[in-house]
Motif scaffolding. Structure first.
Motif, mmCIF file in Angstrom:
data_model
loop_
_atom_site.group_PDB
_atom_site.id
_atom_site.type_symbol
_atom_site.label_atom_id
_atom_site.label_comp_id
_atom_site.label_asym_id
_atom_site.label_seq_id
_atom_site.Cartn_x
_atom_site.Cartn_y
_atom_site.Cartn_z
ATOM 1 N N GLU A 1 -45.770 103.159 44.402
ATOM 2 C CA GLU A 1 -46.974 103.924 44.078
ATOM 3 C C GLU A 1 -46.814 105.392 44.451
ATOM 4 O OE1 GLU A 1 -50.622 104.317 42.345
ATOM 5 O OE2 GLU A 1 -49.582 102.378 42.568
ATOM 6 N N SER A 2 -46.145 105.658 45.559
ATOM 7 C CA SER A 2 -45.982 107.044 46.017
ATOM 8 C C SER A 2 -45.001 107.834 45.165
ATOM 9 C CB SER A 2 -45.515 107.052 47.477
ATOM 10 O OG SER A 2 -44.279 106.347 47.599
ATOM 11 N N ARG A 3 -44.196 107.142 44.336
ATOM 12 C CA ARG A 3 -43.175 107.811 43.530
ATOM 13 C C ARG A 3 -43.603 107.977 42.086
ATOM 14 N NH1 ARG A 3 -39.238 110.756 44.144
ATOM 15 N NH2 ARG A 3 -38.056 109.722 42.481
ATOM 16 N N LYS A 4 -44.802 107.570 41.708
ATOM 17 C CA LYS A 4 -45.208 107.607 40.306
ATOM 18 C C LYS A 4 -45.299 109.030 39.757
ATOM 19 C CE LYS A 4 -48.473 104.819 38.878
ATOM 20 N NZ LYS A 4 -49.738 104.049 38.833
ATOM 21 N N ALA B 1 -44.070 110.565 19.373
ATOM 22 C CA ALA B 1 -42.843 109.791 19.586
ATOM 23 C C ALA B 1 -42.828 109.034 20.898
ATOM 24 C CB ALA B 1 -41.620 110.711 19.518
ATOM 25 N N HIS B 2 -43.769 109.347 21.818
ATOM 26 C CA HIS B 2 -43.662 108.740 23.141
ATOM 27 C C HIS B 2 -45.047 108.468 23.722
ATOM 28 C CE1 HIS B 2 -40.303 108.128 26.124
ATOM 29 N NE2 HIS B 2 -41.358 107.727 26.801
ATOM 30 N N VAL B 3 -45.167 107.321 24.391
ATOM 31 C CA VAL B 3 -46.368 106.937 25.143
ATOM 32 C C VAL B 3 -45.916 106.530 26.540
ATOM 33 C CG1 VAL B 3 -48.154 105.182 25.409
ATOM 34 C CG2 VAL B 3 -47.797 106.253 23.193
ATOM 35 N N ILE B 4 -46.619 107.047 27.542
ATOM 36 C CA ILE B 4 -46.290 106.718 28.932
ATOM 37 C C ILE B 4 -47.509 106.069 29.573
ATOM 38 C CG2 ILE B 4 -45.635 107.624 31.198
ATOM 39 C CD1 ILE B 4 -44.210 109.906 29.798
ATOM 40 N N ASN B 5 -47.325 104.885 30.129
ATOM 41 C CA ASN B 5 -48.379 104.210 30.896
ATOM 42 C C ASN B 5 -48.190 104.590 32.367
ATOM 43 O OD1 ASN B 5 -49.916 102.545 28.971
ATOM 44 N ND2 ASN B 5 -47.969 101.516 28.640
ATOM 45 N N TYR B 6 -48.868 105.652 32.793
ATOM 46 C CA TYR B 6 -48.799 106.030 34.209
ATOM 47 C C TYR B 6 -49.414 104.925 35.053
ATOM 48 C CZ TYR B 6 -49.457 108.782 38.458
ATOM 49 O OH TYR B 6 -49.437 109.239 39.765
#
Length: 594
Positions: free
Chosen positions: A427-430, A511-516
């Motif tokens: 979690e701390s590295r997200k 082109a890109h989707v990120i699930n934070y």
């Protein structure tokens, strides 16, 4: 009393000789008849032998050949028609794919022949290699493939292969064949010109399957993957239906629109409005959208001016109906887009009230075999979604008549054009990992999904070196529209959004989707990553996974396996990924040490 006859000796001898001659002649005649029967019997046997054994009577063999079996075939014994290419070009046997050998033949000569044989095979294969997207078709059957045939020559087998190639399946009765291209769609000339102007080269599978049903005004339940072109699949039959109706005048404006499209969110409603206007402006069809967050008085003014198509969210449409700004007296075409999402958001009572506000006389008969009255205009109902929960099925059973369920690919799954990546992080590295991903993407458009407004604002505070904006429920309707417009126009290349942007948002060249933050369930995850990989283009979805997301480990692992995406070792080994949530795994019995 008769007198006895007295004969002389010579008379008796004559009579005896005469009786003897009669017996001899009779016996000779019988022998002759028997000989004739024997000849006829032999001829009959010969004919039978020729008919069933297929060869002439063999000459007498020598004593040494009497018990010798002949392995060679006589050409006259071969009854094959030689229509198969295998008979004309016999294959040369090579044992164990070239690794075996024949007994009794020089091994060195066999190796030379096999080397030559397999080198020729490799060269022939290289010459006939096709691209990865082209299905392997037999050269003999390629001429007879469905893509080479005109519509009139298509057979039931061709249609079955066509549906298998595009993963189209139906459930229902009296189903028309799908369309292969726009010229076979039976759309009006004006609408085909509009399709060409919009740049739609070929229909997608859901459009191939559902447009013929819509042109027949059948009730349809469409279940398709995200980004599959569902909007055009219901818009084109809807506009084709409206162009056949009388134009809007002062006499019928007060009776309401001809068609209503309902969507769960404002963003999706605006997206549908944008697509509808793209087609409708060339046909003279007026489109009005009524959604929450804007002045209802301004929207009522547009409604009073008249429109053929109304696009609305359920809550605002109910408000307009209660205030009598809108009536649906002549609405005979209804579309429920993202029906599962509307049910999940608690809009089922509003949907039911809208459907009940339409005239009841346009309901199709429940009996499937009953003929429809040509003088009546029956209601056509479309329900489209990426999933089909039980609540939607219950709604369909009540308000749809003999619907056809159209399914393309696998319902509720992401399209194969999306490459899925899952990274296990702490979690701390997200935040640090997110910055690394954004640095790699540089100026490419990307959506970063989060679960809360607080997280979106937290990421926004670290937006140094990024053209970043946010979208969440805390912004007004005008602010949301402005953010999406700026993102589409590439003023910003990073959009941090909650699930407001998870459905219906179509961003060109995303082109890109990120699930934070990992989605709360697999359905939401599917819709999130479905923002990329649309309109036939490839996309990438990256998910940052933590131990706090264990409730979706099992479903996520199954989706990655089905889509042939890599599964990280941490996810594969985790206990939560091995059992479905709610199920209790079998545990070994506890050992009693007493």
């Amino acid at each position: 009393m008769d007198k006895p006859v007295f004969r002389t000796k010579s008379q008796r001898q004559y009579l005896d000789k005469r009786s003897l001659d009669v017996g001899v002649r009779k016996k000779a005649r019988l022998d002759e008849e028997e000989e004739k029967l024997q000849v006829e019997r032999e001829k009959e046997l010969e004919l039978i032998r020729k008919q069933y054994m297929g060869f002439e009577k063999k000459t007498k063999k020598k004593a040494s050949e009497k018990f010798r079996f002949c392995f060679d075939w006589d050409k006259s014994d071969d009854t094959s028609t030689d229509t198969n290419s295998l008979y004309q070009n016999p294959h040369v046997a090579c044992l164990l794919f070239g690794r075996g050998s024949w007994a009794g033949i020089d091994i060195h000569e066999q190796k030379k022949k096999k080397k030559h044989h397999w080198s020729e095979k490799v060269l022939e294969k290289n010459r006939t290699t096709r691209t990865a997207n082209t299905p392997e078709i037999d050269i003999h059957e390629q001429k007879h493939h469905w893509s080479k045939k005109v519509l009139e020559d298509m057979t039931p087998r061709d249609w079955r292969i066509f549906k298998e190639d595009f993963n189209i399946s139906y459930k229902g009765s009296r189903i028309p064949n799908p369309i292969r291209n726009w010229n076979e769609s039976n759309l009006s000339r004006e609408l085909l010109k509009v399709v060409d102007r919009a740049g739609y080269k070929t229909p997608t599978p859901i459009q191939m399957a559902s447009i013929p049903l819509g042109l027949q005004q059948r009730d349809v339940i469409g279940v398709a993957e995200t980004g599959s072109g569902k909007t055009a699949a219901f818009l084109l039959p809807l506009l084709n239906y409206i162009t056949r109706l009388p134009p809007m005048t002062q006499d019928n404006i007060e009776e309401g629109p001809y068609a209503v499209v309902m969507a769960p969110t404002r963003e999706l409603a605006h997206q549908i409005e944008h697509e509808t206007v793209k087609f409708a402006r060339y046909l003279g069809v007026k489109v009005v959208s009524i959604v929450g967050g804007k002045s209802i008085d301004e929207q009522s003014f547009k409604i009073r001016q008249g429109c053929e198509v109304m696009i609305a969210t359920p809550g605002r449409l109910i408000d307009c109906l209660e205030r009598q700004y809108v009536v649906l007296n002549q609405c005979n075409y209804v579309v429920l887009d993202e029906a599962d999402r509307m049910i999940d958001m608690g809009f089922e009572p509003q949907i039911v009230r809208v459907l009940d506000a339409m005239p009841s006389t346009n309901f199709k008969p429940g009996n499937e075999d009953e003929e429809l009255d040509e003088k009546k205009i029956y209601r056509t109902t479309y329900m489209f979604s990426a999933t089909m929960p039980p609540a939607v099925e219950r709604l369909a059973r009540k308000y749809l008549r003999n619907p056809v369920v159209v399914t393309t690919s696998t319902a509720g799954k992401a399209t194969h054009l999306i490459s899925q990546r899952v990274m296990f992080v702490k979690e701390s590295r997200k935040m640090a990992k997110l910055q690394e991903l954004l640095d790699e993407l540089r100026d490419q458009a990307v959506i970063v999904f989060v679960n809360t407004r607080k997280t979106a604002d937290f990421i926004s505070d670290h937006k140094a070196n990024y053209h970043l904006t946010t979208l969440h429920g805390g912004k007004s309707e005008d602010q949301r529209g402005s953010v999406l417009e700026d993102f589409r126009n590439k003023r910003y290349n990073v959009l941090v959004a909650t699930d407001l942007a998870g459905r219906g948002i179509d961003i060109p060249d995303l082109a890109h989707v990120i699930n934070y933050d990992m989605a709360p369930d697999i359905e939401t995850y599917t819709h999130r990553i479905g923002r990329t990989g649309r309109a036939g283009k490839k996309g990438t979805a990256t998910t940052l996974l933590t131990l706090q997301d264990s409730h979706v480990f099992y479903d996520l692992k199954q989706m990655l396996i089905q889509s042939k995406s890599p599964v990280p070792p941490e996810l594969s080994r985790h206990e939560a990924s091995k059992y479905k949530p709610g199920s209790v795994p079998d545990r070994p019995p506890r050992r009693n040490n007493m």
